[in-house]
Scaffold this active site. Structure first.
Site, PDB file in Angstrom:
ATOM      1  CB  SER A  66      39.624  47.916  44.079  1.00 51.79           C
ATOM      2  OG  SER A  66      39.846  48.599  45.292  1.00 51.79           O
ATOM      3  CG  ASN A  67      37.550  41.627  41.615  1.00 55.88           C
ATOM      4  OD1 ASN A  67      36.746  41.695  40.695  1.00 55.88           O
ATOM      5  ND2 ASN A  67      38.357  40.598  41.783  1.00 55.88           N
ATOM      6  CE  LYS A  90      36.294  39.362  45.382  1.00 53.01           C
ATOM      7  NZ  LYS A  90      37.160  39.415  46.572  1.00 53.01           N
ATOM      8  CG  ASP A 130      40.004  36.362  52.456  1.00 58.11           C
ATOM      9  OD1 ASP A 130      40.481  37.043  51.531  1.00 58.11           O
ATOM     10  OD2 ASP A 130      40.630  35.458  53.014  1.00 58.11           O
ATOM     11  CE  LYS A 179      30.704  32.826  38.666  1.00 58.19           C
ATOM     12  NZ  LYS A 179      31.575  33.568  37.834  1.00 58.19           N
ATOM     13  NE  ARG A 237      32.814  37.031  46.045  1.00 54.84           N
ATOM     14  CZ  ARG A 237      33.527  36.464  45.073  1.00 54.84           C
ATOM     15  NH1 ARG A 237      32.994  36.184  43.915  1.00 54.84           N
ATOM     16  NH2 ARG A 237      34.801  36.191  45.266  1.00 54.84           N
TER      17      ARG A 237
END
Length: 199
Positions: free
Chosen positions: A10-11, A14, A71, A177, A183
């Site tokens: 829910s971020n 992200k 994660d 980035k 990620r």
């Protein structure tokens, strides 16, 4: 209805990163919130991979759709690789990242550069509707900076020093980035797996 992949988070910070990286997949990438799923998932795995799989499996079993989950966390060598898999819950669920970041800076304040090594780790899990589970993992090596700097990022980005760019992760441009981040790299690998699977 557009084809979609649910990303078990829910971020919003992200989700922005994830959508940019996966934009050439022919799918809508939706968060749990956007998919109307409100559930607390107990992440009781002992590795980043296990926690990512727990999240993705839970949501796939609820929806029958393809689900991605990640994660990720910060490993600080001088702190025995803490906060590690507890990065989000470090110092308590509701502690702000300002407090977490200041705590780490304080713990390392007397350490020289060579003892400040750290890395971001990210594991991505994908659970397909047929039950197949795949995971990818990537890391970015760096160190803990001496002060909080930059606002293009979230979490521990403002204290993570990226030596080859001479700045913190939160001072990097979004493009750079996404190319070098843990990620970004784990998602790129996962994107290739998904493309092959869906051929």
């Amino acid at each position: 209805m557009n084809k979609r992949i649910i990303f078990a988070t829910s971020n919003e910070g992200k989700m922005k990163e994830i959508r940019l990286i996966l934009k050439d997949l022919d799918y809508d990438i939706v968060s749990m919130k956007e998919a109307g799923i409100f559930v607390d998932i107990i992440e009781d795995g002992s590795t980043f991979e296990e926690n990512a799989v727990i999240k993705a499996k839970t949501i796939m079993e609820m929806t029958g759709e393809m689900v991605l989950a990640d994660d990720s966390g910060l490993e600080v060598d001088a702190m025995d690789k803490a906060p590690g898999i507890y990065s989000a819950r470090f110092l308590g669920e509701d502690t702000s990242y300002d407090m977490k970041n200041n705590y780490i800076l304080n713990k390392l304040k007397d350490l020289p550069e060579k003892n400040r090594s750290a890395r971001f780790v990210c594991a991505i899990a994908c659970v397909f509707p047929d039950g197949e589970v795949v995971t990818t993992r990537a890391t970015i090596e760096g160190s803990i900076s001496y002060e909080i700097a930059g606002n293009n990022g979230f979490g521990y980005d403002p204290i993570f020093w990226v030596p080859e760019y001479g700045c913190t992760s939160a001072q990097l441009s979004t493009d750079i980035k996404n190319q070098i981040s843990h990620r970004g790299k784990a998602l790129e690998s996962m994107k290739d797996i998904i493309k092959n699977k869906l051929k």
